[in-house]
Design a protein around this motif. Sequence first.
Motif, PDB file in Angstrom:
ATOM      1  N   GLN A 381       0.809  -1.216   0.000  1.00 15.23           N
ATOM      2  CA  GLN A 381       0.000   0.000   0.000  1.00 15.23           C
ATOM      3  C   GLN A 381       0.842   1.265   0.000  1.00 15.23           C
ATOM      4  N   ARG A 385      -3.588   4.894   3.899  1.00 19.03           N
ATOM      5  CA  ARG A 385      -4.575   5.846   3.396  1.00 19.03           C
ATOM      6  C   ARG A 385      -4.478   7.229   4.054  1.00 19.03           C
ATOM      7  N   ARG A 683      -5.459   2.023  -5.836  1.00 20.21           N
ATOM      8  CA  ARG A 683      -6.669   1.195  -5.782  1.00 20.21           C
ATOM      9  C   ARG A 683      -6.726   0.215  -6.953  1.00 20.21           C
ATOM     10  N   GLN A 685      -5.828  -2.923  -7.205  1.00 18.28           N
ATOM     11  CA  GLN A 685      -6.418  -4.228  -6.839  1.00 18.28           C
ATOM     12  C   GLN A 685      -7.913  -4.084  -6.567  1.00 18.28           C
ATOM     13  N   GLU A 686      -8.298  -3.001  -5.851  1.00 19.42           N
ATOM     14  CA  GLU A 686      -9.720  -2.806  -5.534  1.00 19.42           C
ATOM     15  C   GLU A 686     -10.549  -2.722  -6.814  1.00 19.42           C
ATOM     16  N   ILE A 687     -10.028  -1.943  -7.788  1.00 22.55           N
ATOM     17  CA  ILE A 687     -10.767  -1.809  -9.050  1.00 22.55           C
ATOM     18  C   ILE A 687     -10.834  -3.149  -9.770  1.00 22.55           C
ATOM     19  N   ILE A 689     -10.858  -6.134  -8.382  1.00 25.81           N
ATOM     20  CA  ILE A 689     -11.852  -6.972  -7.700  1.00 25.81           C
ATOM     21  C   ILE A 689     -13.257  -6.550  -8.081  1.00 25.81           C
ATOM     22  N   ARG A 690     -13.527  -5.212  -8.049  1.00 26.09           N
ATOM     23  CA  ARG A 690     -14.874  -4.730  -8.388  1.00 26.09           C
ATOM     24  C   ARG A 690     -15.273  -5.164  -9.803  1.00 26.09           C
ATOM     25  N   SER A 775      -4.846  -6.355 -13.032  1.00 36.38           N
ATOM     26  CA  SER A 775      -5.005  -5.519 -11.852  1.00 36.38           C
ATOM     27  C   SER A 775      -4.822  -6.328 -10.584  1.00 36.38           C
TER      28      SER A 775
END
Length: 779
Positions: A381, A385, A683, A685-687, A689-690, A775
């Motif tokens: 990360q 954040r 983000r 990885q987050e994108i 996953i989404r 991603s």
Amino acid sequence: ATTAIFSAVNAYFFRPLPFQDADRLVLLYETNPEFGWIDANAAPANVMDWRERVDAFEDIAMFRDFGVGDVTIQTDGDPILVGGTSVTGNFFDVLGVQPALGRGFRFEETWLGQDKVVVLSHALWVSHFGADPGVVGTAIPFGGTGEAYEIIGVMPAGFVFPDDRTQLWHTYAWNDPSLAATHFRRAHFVRPVARLADGVSPEEADAQLQAVVASLQEEYPETNSIMGAGMTPIRDFLIRGVRTPLMVLLGAVTILLLLACSNVANLMLVRANDRTREVALRNALGAGRSRVARQFLTESLLIGLVGGTIGLVLGWIGVEGMATMTRLGISGATDLALDGRVVAFTLSVAVFSGVLFGTFPAMRSAGGDIQGALRDGGRGQSGGRRGMRAVGLLVTAEVALALLLVAGAGLMIRSGMMLRDVDPGFRVDGALAVELSVPSMRYAERDDVLAFWDEFQRRLEGRPGIERAGMVGQPPLAGTSWSSQFQAEDWPDDRYGSEIVHRRADAGYFEALDIPLVRGRLFEPTDGPEAPLVVVVNETLARQFFPDEDPIGQRIAYDRNATPESYWYEIVGIVGDQHQETLGEPARPEVFENRNQDWGRDGWIVMKTSVDPVSVVPAVREVLRELDPQIPLATVRPMRDFWRNSMDRERFILVLLSIFGATALLLATVGVYGVTAQAMRRRTQEIGIRMALGAAARDVVMLVLRQGAILVALGIGIGLVASLFATKALASLLYGVAPNDPATLASVVALLGGVALVACYVPARRATAVDPVRSLSAE
């Protein structure tokens, strides 16, 4: 930008004036609430009384303050026109400046009957006298009479007070008995400068001055009944017209500096977030938090100093560019210079900027949780954040600061557009004005002078490209000559008009500049020197002083209480208004005297041309050589120059604020884009996953836009509230638009908001274009 603007601020506010003990010099002025005078020129008879009765002043001198006059001198070649300033004989003594060669004036040389003498500027001495020290003591033909004046001195290099056009000084040569005449107390045409006596404060001097003013009001009620006076330090008086614009520009450039620092701080924070694991490892291996903070500050200071050094060079280039738009420095007193104060200021700003944009990242990096940072870093990360929240706050600040500058630029742009649309009241394109003076040496009588003007105009109109020529004492948008009260013949004693301005002209002036005749007639050939006196007035005078009656045929006298012995002028025509000073100031009530009846040797010939006005200049010079080769042209200017120069101040501020506003918009856009791009990178990885779970690219983009919109909206809200207060500083610089103009502010909000959202959309859209599988495996 700060270097360039501070160079101008330094020239006006801090650079030493070229006078001895300048802090003891004060400018004096007269006031009159009835006429609306705030810091007007003074009547010489009043100044002489101040000089004799106010002990707080060591001495008072007087000089011409309403533009440098053109005088003719002759060296070895043809006659030339130079800028000459009339002064009293104690002028140089009061200022504390003495000639580099020869001597200055003596006070007794103020009066008629003394030796005729002049003092040269250093520039004139070099350009036309070959820097010959032997010129001191020699005589030159001077003025329209060609009388011999002795050169008694040469001033030091660079001294040109009170105006940059000054090339020589000469004394007034007043008639001593005339000081007792009413007109010497009624005519206000000199600017007094006083030197405070040793140990006397300005407050004490002003108290004595007011006591003398009160005495003069009682002694001379006809001219001084409501005439007041005041004083101000010489620097404050000289910068009175530029103080507000410079403070506005200094405020704007400070906002731009803060905006740039916010942007760099954002980059530093992003970089610091990327180095969170590195810093945590340093701390874990024994590096103290203060040492880490010092490392970050050292890096930021290095960036600031390098940027400041480059900025010093670019700032000086910027100053040269600004100087092409308007003059920088006090006219006749200081000029722009890259001195030690400017260098010190620039380096101080560089250090301040480095500390400003480096402190927060240094604190953030040195104050983190070591174990948490290592865990976050292990998951890829790069700092967690918390750093992104700080970045978001800086983006909000950037948007707010950008809105302030863009709003100011928008207001000035709209004001400039409205100012350019103002009808000046005369022909701007296809018109030329030339200035000259008819010498008394060869044109001794009135009829000789009038015959010269007639013949000059007649020959000009016979040349190709010149359709009409006319004479005027002073062109529009070039100032006014004198003002007075007046009374109409049938008015009661308590009715009079105040502050009408006067201009000498002929019918050709109105026709050459397409100034419309509203009613009545213009001057005619039958209105000769011996005919009844006639005048033409403008619409403002007719509307203001004759609202319910016809001014045509009315007879007026330039007295508050006219008598049968007064000079009476019949109003024969009404013409359209012409702006006298600037486009931003409304036309004043004006009366035009017939140049055949109120004749003069100095004036301007205006010409209506069917071609480019500049192209007929050779023909004008040829006509003048044919008529009298000994008369030089003083000034040659297309009428568009008068129109353009009347907006110099507004155009200067508009250009700079527009540049600052555009830069602010660019910096804010870069800031928003950079934060959004960094957030998308974090983000990844987050994108992935989404999108792997079925989210559409559009939904992801909208999610990012909503988050960016919150920051942008918050910044716009803060900036909008701040702008309602900050733009009030522009009130005196705006024309036809209010500082909180809703249309302008709404346009600025839409522009800034739209650009900021585009800056959010681009990186969001780019992130959704990445394959979800890549991603998920990116880190």
